[in-house]
Design a protein around this motif. Structure first.
Motif, PDB file in Angstrom:
ATOM      1  N   LEU A 155       0.807  -1.221   0.000  1.00 42.79           N
ATOM      2  CA  LEU A 155       0.000   0.000   0.000  1.00 42.79           C
ATOM      3  C   LEU A 155       0.840   1.271   0.000  1.00 42.79           C
ATOM      4  CD1 LEU A 155      -3.020  -0.986   2.265  1.00 42.79           C
ATOM      5  CD2 LEU A 155      -2.921  -0.796  -0.219  1.00 42.79           C
ATOM      6  N   ILE A 190       0.665   3.035  -3.308  1.00 40.71           N
ATOM      7  CA  ILE A 190      -0.585   3.690  -3.685  1.00 40.71           C
ATOM      8  C   ILE A 190      -0.628   5.078  -3.074  1.00 40.71           C
ATOM      9  CG2 ILE A 190      -3.114   3.529  -3.677  1.00 40.71           C
ATOM     10  CD1 ILE A 190      -1.746   1.200  -5.158  1.00 40.71           C
ATOM     11  N   ALA A 233      -6.994   7.168  -6.673  1.00 39.41           N
ATOM     12  CA  ALA A 233      -5.878   6.360  -6.189  1.00 39.41           C
ATOM     13  C   ALA A 233      -5.021   6.013  -7.388  1.00 39.41           C
ATOM     14  CB  ALA A 233      -6.392   5.096  -5.510  1.00 39.41           C
ATOM     15  N   VAL A 289      -5.015   3.291 -10.150  1.00 42.56           N
ATOM     16  CA  VAL A 289      -5.178   1.889  -9.758  1.00 42.56           C
ATOM     17  C   VAL A 289      -6.320   1.265 -10.557  1.00 42.56           C
ATOM     18  CG1 VAL A 289      -5.835   0.384  -7.844  1.00 42.56           C
ATOM     19  CG2 VAL A 289      -4.207   2.241  -7.460  1.00 42.56           C
ATOM     20  N   ALA A 344       0.177  -4.407  -5.610  1.00 44.36           N
ATOM     21  CA  ALA A 344      -0.300  -3.357  -4.711  1.00 44.36           C
ATOM     22  C   ALA A 344      -1.726  -2.941  -5.079  1.00 44.36           C
ATOM     23  CB  ALA A 344       0.632  -2.149  -4.752  1.00 44.36           C
ATOM     24  N   SER A 345      -2.024  -2.925  -6.365  1.00 45.22           N
ATOM     25  CA  SER A 345      -3.375  -2.581  -6.807  1.00 45.22           C
ATOM     26  C   SER A 345      -4.389  -3.601  -6.304  1.00 45.22           C
ATOM     27  CB  SER A 345      -3.427  -2.503  -8.337  1.00 45.22           C
ATOM     28  OG  SER A 345      -2.569  -1.491  -8.808  1.00 45.22           O
ATOM     29  N   TYR A 377      -4.899  -3.090  -2.587  1.00 41.66           N
ATOM     30  CA  TYR A 377      -5.755  -1.923  -2.394  1.00 41.66           C
ATOM     31  C   TYR A 377      -7.226  -2.288  -2.644  1.00 41.66           C
ATOM     32  CZ  TYR A 377      -7.623   2.798  -3.051  1.00 41.66           C
ATOM     33  OH  TYR A 377      -8.355   3.944  -2.955  1.00 41.66           O
ATOM     34  N   GLU A 378      -7.468  -3.025  -3.713  1.00 35.28           N
ATOM     35  CA  GLU A 378      -8.835  -3.452  -4.042  1.00 35.28           C
ATOM     36  C   GLU A 378      -9.406  -4.329  -2.926  1.00 35.28           C
ATOM     37  OE1 GLU A 378     -11.206  -5.502  -7.720  1.00 35.28           O
ATOM     38  OE2 GLU A 378      -9.224  -6.283  -7.250  1.00 35.28           O
ATOM     39  N   ALA A 434      -8.581  -4.319   0.221  1.00 29.83           N
ATOM     40  CA  ALA A 434      -8.840  -3.473   1.388  1.00 29.83           C
ATOM     41  C   ALA A 434     -10.157  -2.727   1.224  1.00 29.83           C
ATOM     42  CB  ALA A 434      -7.676  -2.504   1.606  1.00 29.83           C
TER      43      ALA A 434
END
Length: 69
Positions: A6, A9, A20, A29, A59-60, A63-64, A66
């Protein structure tokens, strides 16, 4: 020292309308996630966007995930 996913991001209201994005780029992202959903591989995405740092695709996804939680 390993970079946390993260940490790659970022969101800045002055860059890509605050979406983002991958830190240090103008690549949202959402674009990476759209390409993954369309069936592109990480290698294909990195070829399309050579400025992506290592770990940006993963990382994308982090993030998704999360956001989904």
């Amino acid at each position: 020292m390993a970079i946390e996913p993260l940490d790659l991001i970022d969101a800045d209201p002055a860059v890509v309308h605050g979406q983002a994005r991958i830190r240090g780029t103008r690549i949202p992202v959402s674009v990476i996630l759209d390409y993954l959903a369309a069936g592109m591989t990480e290698g294909q995405i990195c070829t399309e966007y050579p400025s992506l740092p290592p770990g940006a695709v993963a990382a994308s996804l982090v993030y998704e995930a999360a956001l989904a939680r």
